[in-house]
Write a protein that holds these residues in place. Structure first.
Motif, PDB file in Angstrom:
ATOM      1  N   CYS A 188       0.397   3.726  -3.237  1.00  0.00           N
ATOM      2  CA  CYS A 188      -0.275   5.020  -3.030  1.00  0.00           C
ATOM      3  C   CYS A 188       0.532   6.177  -3.603  1.00  0.00           C
ATOM      4  O   CYS A 188       0.029   7.280  -3.721  1.00  0.00           O
ATOM      5  CB  CYS A 188      -0.620   5.242  -1.567  1.00  0.00           C
ATOM      6  SG  CYS A 188       0.784   5.664  -0.530  1.00  0.00           S
TER       7      CYS A 188
ATOM      8  N   THR B  18      -7.924   8.354  -3.469  1.00  0.00           N
ATOM      9  CA  THR B  18      -8.578   7.097  -3.792  1.00  0.00           C
ATOM     10  C   THR B  18      -8.145   6.670  -5.184  1.00  0.00           C
ATOM     11  O   THR B  18      -7.839   7.510  -6.019  1.00  0.00           O
ATOM     12  CB  THR B  18     -10.111   7.224  -3.688  1.00  0.00           C
ATOM     13  OG1 THR B  18     -10.699   5.946  -3.865  1.00  0.00           O
ATOM     14  CG2 THR B  18     -10.668   8.194  -4.703  1.00  0.00           C
ATOM     15  N   ALA B  19      -8.086   5.401  -5.392  1.00  0.00           N
ATOM     16  CA  ALA B  19      -7.614   4.893  -6.675  1.00  0.00           C
ATOM     17  C   ALA B  19      -8.569   5.261  -7.792  1.00  0.00           C
ATOM     18  O   ALA B  19      -9.779   5.196  -7.631  1.00  0.00           O
ATOM     19  CB  ALA B  19      -7.457   3.382  -6.619  1.00  0.00           C
TER      20      ALA B  19
ATOM     21  N   GLU C 101       0.808  -1.212   0.000  1.00  0.00           N
ATOM     22  CA  GLU C 101       0.000   0.000   0.000  1.00  0.00           C
ATOM     23  C   GLU C 101       0.845   1.269   0.000  1.00  0.00           C
ATOM     24  O   GLU C 101       0.469   2.265  -0.592  1.00  0.00           O
ATOM     25  CB  GLU C 101      -0.972  -0.014   1.169  1.00  0.00           C
ATOM     26  CG  GLU C 101      -2.034  -1.086   1.005  1.00  0.00           C
ATOM     27  CD  GLU C 101      -3.022  -1.133   2.144  1.00  0.00           C
ATOM     28  OE1 GLU C 101      -3.360  -0.075   2.689  1.00  0.00           O
ATOM     29  OE2 GLU C 101      -3.454  -2.242   2.488  1.00  0.00           O
TER      30      GLU C 101
ATOM     31  N   PHE D 298      -3.285   7.292  -7.478  1.00  0.00           N
ATOM     32  CA  PHE D 298      -3.660   7.602  -6.098  1.00  0.00           C
ATOM     33  C   PHE D 298      -3.328   9.026  -5.673  1.00  0.00           C
ATOM     34  O   PHE D 298      -3.804   9.483  -4.662  1.00  0.00           O
ATOM     35  CB  PHE D 298      -2.952   6.653  -5.125  1.00  0.00           C
ATOM     36  CG  PHE D 298      -3.637   5.341  -4.961  1.00  0.00           C
ATOM     37  CD1 PHE D 298      -4.735   5.197  -4.147  1.00  0.00           C
ATOM     38  CD2 PHE D 298      -3.176   4.230  -5.638  1.00  0.00           C
ATOM     39  CE1 PHE D 298      -5.363   3.982  -4.001  1.00  0.00           C
ATOM     40  CE2 PHE D 298      -3.797   3.008  -5.502  1.00  0.00           C
ATOM     41  CZ  PHE D 298      -4.894   2.888  -4.682  1.00  0.00           C
TER      42      PHE D 298
ATOM     43  N   GLY E  33      -9.733   1.172  -4.829  1.00  0.00           N
ATOM     44  CA  GLY E  33      -8.791   0.869  -3.759  1.00  0.00           C
ATOM     45  C   GLY E  33      -8.717  -0.595  -3.394  1.00  0.00           C
ATOM     46  O   GLY E  33      -7.757  -1.028  -2.742  1.00  0.00           O
TER      47      GLY E  33
END
Length: 146
Positions: free
Chosen positions: A49, A80-81, A45, A54, A87
């Motif tokens: 990110c 947020t993706a 993560e 992201f 995500g």
């Protein structure tokens, strides 16, 4: 022609699309980002990110919280993706379930002066089958009975 259009293919949209389509509905699932392969994303993560999908971007909009007609109390870029799967493509594979006490905050704790806090009209037993369904659809780690 579609029966249902779902915006976003993340933790909510993808399972809803799967269930609806298995029940015979034609579903359009719309996403604003590209479809990355597993080779494009690491299950890390912190590393992911930092990828462009992201990073905050004014073109993606800001999340703002207002109270009454005042200026925003809080505004931040959306972290947020923006890709197929959202995500959930890089999440850790767990979801927190609400607990019994989460459904009755007013009864348990009272409401602050001027607040409109209410107890939920449903309880944990009402949500239990939906938790199980979503957890099975998404494929989380651990037991759905925890």
């Amino acid at each position: 022609m579609y029966d249902v259009c779902i915006i976003g293919s993340g933790a909510g949209g993808a399972p809803a699309a799967a269930v609806l389509s298995r029940n015979g509905l034609k579903v359009a699932l719309l996403e604003r980002g590209p479809h990355y392969s597993d080779r494009d994303l690491k299950k890390d993560e912190l590393t992911v990110c930092r990828m462009p999908m992201f990073r905050p971007d004014d073109a993606k909009g800001k999340r703002e919280i207002y109270y009454g007609n005042a200026s925003p109390l809080f505004a931040s870029h959306l972290w947020t993706a923006t890709c197929v799967g959202g995500g959930t493509r890089v999440m850790s594979g767990f979801f927190f379930r609400m607990k019994d006490e989460d459904f009755s905050p007013r009864s348990r704790f009272g409401a602050p002066d001027g607040a409109t806090l209410q107890d939920w009209p449903i309880d944990l037993d009402d949500l239990q089958p939906y938790y199980d369904c979503v957890e099975a659809e998404i494929g989380i780690d651990g037991s759905a009975l925890v």
